[in-house]
Write a protein that holds these residues in place. Structure first.
Motif, PDB file in Angstrom:
ATOM      1  N   PHE A  73       9.327   3.615  -9.703  1.00  0.00           N
ATOM      2  CA  PHE A  73       7.885   3.591  -9.394  1.00  0.00           C
ATOM      3  C   PHE A  73       7.364   4.988  -9.083  1.00  0.00           C
ATOM      4  O   PHE A  73       6.409   5.465  -9.696  1.00  0.00           O
ATOM      5  CB  PHE A  73       7.620   2.648  -8.215  1.00  0.00           C
ATOM      6  N   LEU A 127       2.506  -5.101  -6.871  1.00  0.00           N
ATOM      7  CA  LEU A 127       1.778  -5.221  -5.597  1.00  0.00           C
ATOM      8  C   LEU A 127       0.287  -4.983  -5.821  1.00  0.00           C
ATOM      9  O   LEU A 127      -0.105  -4.018  -6.467  1.00  0.00           O
ATOM     10  CB  LEU A 127       2.279  -4.188  -4.595  1.00  0.00           C
ATOM     11  N   VAL A 132      -0.545  -3.890  -0.527  1.00  0.00           N
ATOM     12  CA  VAL A 132      -0.133  -2.561  -0.069  1.00  0.00           C
ATOM     13  C   VAL A 132      -0.652  -2.324   1.351  1.00  0.00           C
ATOM     14  O   VAL A 132       0.077  -1.836   2.227  1.00  0.00           O
ATOM     15  CB  VAL A 132      -0.668  -1.459  -1.012  1.00  0.00           C
ATOM     16  N   ILE A 133      -1.901  -2.703   1.580  1.00  0.00           N
ATOM     17  CA  ILE A 133      -2.494  -2.537   2.920  1.00  0.00           C
ATOM     18  C   ILE A 133      -1.700  -3.357   3.946  1.00  0.00           C
ATOM     19  O   ILE A 133      -1.382  -2.877   5.036  1.00  0.00           O
ATOM     20  CB  ILE A 133      -3.976  -2.989   2.908  1.00  0.00           C
ATOM     21  N   GLN A 134      -1.358  -4.589   3.567  1.00  0.00           N
ATOM     22  CA  GLN A 134      -0.549  -5.436   4.457  1.00  0.00           C
ATOM     23  C   GLN A 134       0.761  -4.726   4.813  1.00  0.00           C
ATOM     24  O   GLN A 134       1.170  -4.686   5.968  1.00  0.00           O
ATOM     25  CB  GLN A 134      -0.183  -6.765   3.760  1.00  0.00           C
ATOM     26  N   MET A 136       1.496  -1.503   4.682  1.00  0.00           N
ATOM     27  CA  MET A 136       1.297  -0.304   5.479  1.00  0.00           C
ATOM     28  C   MET A 136       0.985  -0.637   6.931  1.00  0.00           C
ATOM     29  O   MET A 136       1.292   0.139   7.834  1.00  0.00           O
ATOM     30  CB  MET A 136       0.178   0.551   4.885  1.00  0.00           C
ATOM     31  N   VAL A 139       3.664  -0.438   9.840  1.00  0.00           N
ATOM     32  CA  VAL A 139       4.272   0.829  10.254  1.00  0.00           C
ATOM     33  C   VAL A 139       3.200   1.686  10.920  1.00  0.00           C
ATOM     34  O   VAL A 139       2.053   1.680  10.484  1.00  0.00           O
ATOM     35  CB  VAL A 139       4.845   1.567   9.015  1.00  0.00           C
ATOM     36  N   LEU A 144       6.204   7.403  11.466  1.00  0.00           N
ATOM     37  CA  LEU A 144       6.453   8.235  10.281  1.00  0.00           C
ATOM     38  C   LEU A 144       6.502   9.707  10.653  1.00  0.00           C
ATOM     39  O   LEU A 144       7.295  10.469  10.106  1.00  0.00           O
ATOM     40  CB  LEU A 144       5.374   7.976   9.229  1.00  0.00           C
ATOM     41  N   HIS A 163      -0.096  10.280   0.598  1.00  0.00           N
ATOM     42  CA  HIS A 163       0.804   9.393  -0.150  1.00  0.00           C
ATOM     43  C   HIS A 163       2.270   9.645   0.213  1.00  0.00           C
ATOM     44  O   HIS A 163       3.088   8.748   0.090  1.00  0.00           O
ATOM     45  CB  HIS A 163       0.602   9.578  -1.659  1.00  0.00           C
ATOM     46  N   LEU A 165       3.494   9.857   3.081  1.00  0.00           N
ATOM     47  CA  LEU A 165       3.854   8.967   4.186  1.00  0.00           C
ATOM     48  C   LEU A 165       4.161   7.556   3.675  1.00  0.00           C
ATOM     49  O   LEU A 165       4.799   6.769   4.365  1.00  0.00           O
ATOM     50  CB  LEU A 165       2.711   8.873   5.210  1.00  0.00           C
ATOM     51  N   VAL A 166       3.667   7.260   2.479  1.00  0.00           N
ATOM     52  CA  VAL A 166       3.863   5.905   1.957  1.00  0.00           C
ATOM     53  C   VAL A 166       5.268   5.726   1.383  1.00  0.00           C
ATOM     54  O   VAL A 166       5.828   4.630   1.428  1.00  0.00           O
ATOM     55  CB  VAL A 166       2.799   5.605   0.875  1.00  0.00           C
ATOM     56  N   TYR A 167       5.857   6.822   0.880  1.00  0.00           N
ATOM     57  CA  TYR A 167       7.136   6.682   0.180  1.00  0.00           C
ATOM     58  C   TYR A 167       8.262   6.095   1.049  1.00  0.00           C
ATOM     59  O   TYR A 167       9.014   5.246   0.579  1.00  0.00           O
ATOM     60  CB  TYR A 167       7.532   8.021  -0.458  1.00  0.00           C
ATOM     61  N   ILE A 169       7.923   3.984   3.322  1.00  0.00           N
ATOM     62  CA  ILE A 169       7.605   2.557   3.456  1.00  0.00           C
ATOM     63  C   ILE A 169       8.080   1.813   2.202  1.00  0.00           C
ATOM     64  O   ILE A 169       8.629   0.714   2.287  1.00  0.00           O
ATOM     65  CB  ILE A 169       6.089   2.345   3.679  1.00  0.00           C
ATOM     66  N   LEU A 170       7.881   2.442   1.049  1.00  0.00           N
ATOM     67  CA  LEU A 170       8.315   1.808  -0.202  1.00  0.00           C
ATOM     68  C   LEU A 170       9.833   1.654  -0.228  1.00  0.00           C
ATOM     69  O   LEU A 170      10.356   0.609  -0.626  1.00  0.00           O
ATOM     70  CB  LEU A 170       7.871   2.642  -1.403  1.00  0.00           C
TER      71      LEU A 170
ATOM     72  N   ILE B  77      -9.418  -8.540   3.922  1.00  0.00           N
ATOM     73  CA  ILE B  77      -8.061  -8.339   4.457  1.00  0.00           C
ATOM     74  C   ILE B  77      -8.025  -8.628   5.958  1.00  0.00           C
ATOM     75  O   ILE B  77      -7.067  -9.184   6.474  1.00  0.00           O
ATOM     76  CB  ILE B  77      -7.589  -6.890   4.194  1.00  0.00           C
ATOM     77  N   PRO B  80      -4.664  -6.704   9.419  1.00  0.00           N
ATOM     78  CA  PRO B  80      -3.366  -7.200   8.953  1.00  0.00           C
ATOM     79  C   PRO B  80      -2.325  -7.273  10.054  1.00  0.00           C
ATOM     80  O   PRO B  80      -1.326  -7.960   9.900  1.00  0.00           O
ATOM     81  CB  PRO B  80      -2.949  -6.211   7.856  1.00  0.00           C
ATOM     82  N   PHE B 129      -1.517   0.022  -7.704  1.00  0.00           N
ATOM     83  CA  PHE B 129      -0.828   0.723  -6.619  1.00  0.00           C
ATOM     84  C   PHE B 129      -0.690   2.205  -6.975  1.00  0.00           C
ATOM     85  O   PHE B 129      -0.875   3.081  -6.126  1.00  0.00           O
ATOM     86  CB  PHE B 129       0.529   0.072  -6.383  1.00  0.00           C
ATOM     87  N   ILE B 133      -1.958   5.516  -4.862  1.00  0.00           N
ATOM     88  CA  ILE B 133      -1.130   6.681  -4.510  1.00  0.00           C
ATOM     89  C   ILE B 133      -1.845   7.969  -4.939  1.00  0.00           C
ATOM     90  O   ILE B 133      -1.904   8.945  -4.186  1.00  0.00           O
ATOM     91  CB  ILE B 133       0.254   6.568  -5.191  1.00  0.00           C
ATOM     92  N   MET B 136      -4.598   8.632  -2.478  1.00  0.00           N
ATOM     93  CA  MET B 136      -4.111   9.089  -1.179  1.00  0.00           C
ATOM     94  C   MET B 136      -3.624  10.530  -1.239  1.00  0.00           C
ATOM     95  O   MET B 136      -3.680  11.250  -0.243  1.00  0.00           O
ATOM     96  CB  MET B 136      -3.009   8.157  -0.675  1.00  0.00           C
ATOM     97  N   SER B 137      -3.147  10.940  -2.408  1.00  0.00           N
ATOM     98  CA  SER B 137      -2.603  12.300  -2.518  1.00  0.00           C
ATOM     99  C   SER B 137      -3.690  13.360  -2.371  1.00  0.00           C
ATOM    100  O   SER B 137      -3.390  14.537  -2.189  1.00  0.00           O
ATOM    101  CB  SER B 137      -1.888  12.471  -3.858  1.00  0.00           C
ATOM    102  N   ALA B 161      -1.785   2.008  13.111  1.00  0.00           N
ATOM    103  CA  ALA B 161      -1.067   1.466  11.948  1.00  0.00           C
ATOM    104  C   ALA B 161      -1.473   2.272  10.719  1.00  0.00           C
ATOM    105  O   ALA B 161      -2.615   2.728  10.606  1.00  0.00           O
ATOM    106  CB  ALA B 161      -1.381  -0.014  11.768  1.00  0.00           C
ATOM    107  N   MET B 162      -0.514   2.449   9.821  1.00  0.00           N
ATOM    108  CA  MET B 162      -0.719   3.319   8.663  1.00  0.00           C
ATOM    109  C   MET B 162      -1.947   2.938   7.830  1.00  0.00           C
ATOM    110  O   MET B 162      -2.648   3.794   7.314  1.00  0.00           O
ATOM    111  CB  MET B 162       0.527   3.272   7.761  1.00  0.00           C
ATOM    112  N   HIS B 163      -2.198   1.621   7.698  1.00  0.00           N
ATOM    113  CA  HIS B 163      -3.310   1.238   6.817  1.00  0.00           C
ATOM    114  C   HIS B 163      -4.650   1.716   7.381  1.00  0.00           C
ATOM    115  O   HIS B 163      -5.602   1.907   6.636  1.00  0.00           O
ATOM    116  CB  HIS B 163      -3.333  -0.276   6.624  1.00  0.00           C
TER     117      HIS B 163
END
Lengths: 399, 399
Positions: A73, A127, A132-134, A136, A139, A144, A163, A165-167, A169-170, B77, B80, B129, B133, B136-137, B161-163
């Protein structure tokens, strides 16, 4: 059972977790799922990777299931800021090709027939944004930012794109998806691996345990072994290359290499360490290590031939009273395999100050392939077998 | 043209941006697109919202296009983490219903026929998704952590929370999608609105300008007017309610209310301020404000009737030498409209210490609706028209 895994030098989280997981697997009559993540942008495996792979092999031998998660991904996205040229977006075909290369190299250590290979784009592509929001929301930012490198960059005001910070989580979500029992990695993966524990818990699944193996240092003896630092011994290196590179490691790395790269038995290791204590020439110990490594990734005969080749190439010159010491020099960048003469000499003989090296060059004390070089700033191509003579007694040959 | 907009008290970013945008629109013979975001979880509009809406109306009157962006994506949403009970996930129908309510209330200030209403789930639901990303970048963690509330929570170790960090990015992306020229908001929206500027630039579009209007204080005179603090005058409140609530504001709010809630002309405002300077009874000034507000959201006749009703209800009692001062008391929570007797009395007469209030109650000095109350901890329902007598000279009637 745990003792046979020889996990003394590794980091296990939680400490008693492995024992419990093994017990649980036995009670439920099932295999444990052991995960290793793989970044398909860099498919060339080296001895640093092998440290983890050998531990995976032990689990395989105990009957557990190894799952390789290909990070398809993120590889397909590349570096969305475009700043990191080494992370261009890869096509699906490129990811597949790199994964194939990786798998064929893996087979040098683990049993590929018994290994499951999965691609995380299979679930991450699917996803929706709201999912994705759910994800994230599970965490926090503070968690992070506790990751060492994020923390340092944040404190140093070095930009961290969101982004990134997202990795982690993935990576954690991958563990949820494959219902991972144990995630393996180097100690630099500790944070990302614990993300999996947290996300599994928030998805009401039993959290994985994390096993992080020590990071092997590279040929420079300073940084971790890494392709981008050009200080590796690759699993597919030719026997002569493996031998020469191993001979070039600084003496301070000998014990680490014995521990992490060889398959000597405990008794053999003890006897070698005793030799070192008794003042054995480090060159002879490195030969033992080099031959052991070649035996693992090629065979016994290749190891013997490589030793002979090395002796012919370097040590026979003993007769002419000029022993060229094999030297592995890393270039500054991937693209530019050159160094200024002064830097090259300083790297080869770092007991001399830079100004001493400069004087030596300017006074005609340095030769490259028998040619006297007097410009300290001349750029020297780092071509293997280039011979450098520094002063009257120091002779080097580049690997 | 700019002067007629009377933007003295507002925040414009960049400072000279509005001038340029107006010039540009004229040269390109086009309307400017003015954006206002709307959170469909709380459709009840109050005078605080009207501060921004009136500025939008001015732009409409100048021929520009107002676009209301309904935050349907995030509303669907909800929260979450499930921690914020007030942010349950809304169904598409609930979002539509709330948007309808909102639109009908908007029509009290702006011209709905000329207003475009869009739902951001239309484009956000469609993001893959990997597009998320990419988006976000464009933004760094440090930028987001500069937002006042994030910064404070991070420093205080209150979890973020991250979201939550993603939501400002989405608000910015809305501006990219509608090609917004000007984003409006309260001053608390400054950060989120500048996100739009940045994302438009990284999408190679001309960045919007940001106009943030001052935040109106609520009836308590302390916090900003907000439904969750139960300190609002709603745009759909009945005339008598509007009148009474306005009469209950602390004197310190009078000038702010004249400035932000009335539509008095500059000359009228000047003359009223002069009266205040000359020692006019604040009660009379509040009556002028109350009638002006009712004229805007109902009509002239309603304003007159409300004044009469108020006088009959409260001031006729002057004859009995008991003037009950109207009092607006906010309860602690949305669900529980009660206060302990001691807290209620302390809120009504905060020149008395709590221990003084306690003594007064215990000595029989407090009556509720003519009944003597001696338990300081008795819970009192905050029912409108409840009369409270504290000591010999203080008389209150709840609104």
């Amino acid at each position: 059972m745990i003792n046979t895994l020889q996990l003394n030098t590794t980091l296990i989280l939680p400490e008693n977790g492995l024992e419990q997981k093994l017990k649980q697997a036995k009670e439920e009559h099932r295999k444990l799922k052991i995960k290793l993540g793989f970044d398909p942008t860099a498919p060339d495996l080296h001895l640093g990777h092998a440290v983890v792979l050998k531990k995976l092999k032990q689990f395989q031998d105990l009957g557990h299931e190894v799952i390789i998660v290909v990070g398809s991904f993120t590889a397909r996205i590349g570096d969305p800021t475009g700043k990191n040229k080494a992370r261009k977006p890869l096509s699906t075909e490129e990811v597949q090709h790199n994964a194939q290369t990786y798998i064929s190299q893996l087979s040098k250590v683990i049993d590929i027939e018994k290994t499951k290979i999965v691609f995380n784009s299979d679930w991450l592509d699917a996803l929706s944004f709201s999912e994705v929001i759910q994800l994230m929301s599970k965490v926090t930012v503070a968690q992070l930012m506790h990751r060492n490198d994020f923390n340092k960059r944040f404190t140093d005001n070095t930009p961290i794109a969101m982004h990134e910070l997202v990795y982690p989580i993935l990576q954690g979500f991958d563990s949820v998806k494959i219902e991972c029992d144990i995630e393996m990695g180097g100690t630099d993966q500790l944070f990302n691996c614990t993300m999996g524990r947290q996300l599994q818990e928030s998805h009401k699944k039993s959290p994985q345990i994390v096993i992080c193996m020590p990071l092997l240092k590279g040929l420079d003896g300073k940084e971790k072994m890494s392709k981008s630092l050009n200080n590796t011994i690759g699993l597919t290196d030719e026997p002569n290359e493996m031998f020469g590179k191993t001979m070039s490691i600084p003496d301070t790395l000998i014990e680490e290499f014995i521990d992490l790269t060889t398959d000597f038995s405990v008794e053999e290791k003890k006897s070698i360490l005793l030799k070192i204590e008794n003042g054995e020439n480090p060159m002879n110990i490195k030969k033992l290590i080099a031959k052991n490594i070649i035996r693992q990734y090629h065979d016994e005969a290749a190891a013997d031939l490589a030793e002979i080749f090395f002796s012919n190439q370097f040590q026979s010159k003993n007769i002419e009273e000029q022993v060229f010491e094999p030297a592995f020099i890393t270039s500054l960048s991937h693209d530019d395999h050159r160094l200024s003469l002064i830097d090259l000499c300083h790297r080869l003989k770092n007991d001399l100050s830079k100004s001493a090296v400069r004087r030596l060059i300017e006074n005609g004390g340095v030769q490259i392939d028998t040619i006297k070089m007097t410009d300290p700033d001349a750029l020297i191509e780092l071509i293997p077998q280039t011979k450098i003579k520094i002063g009257k007694r120091a002779f080097f040959e580049l690997l």
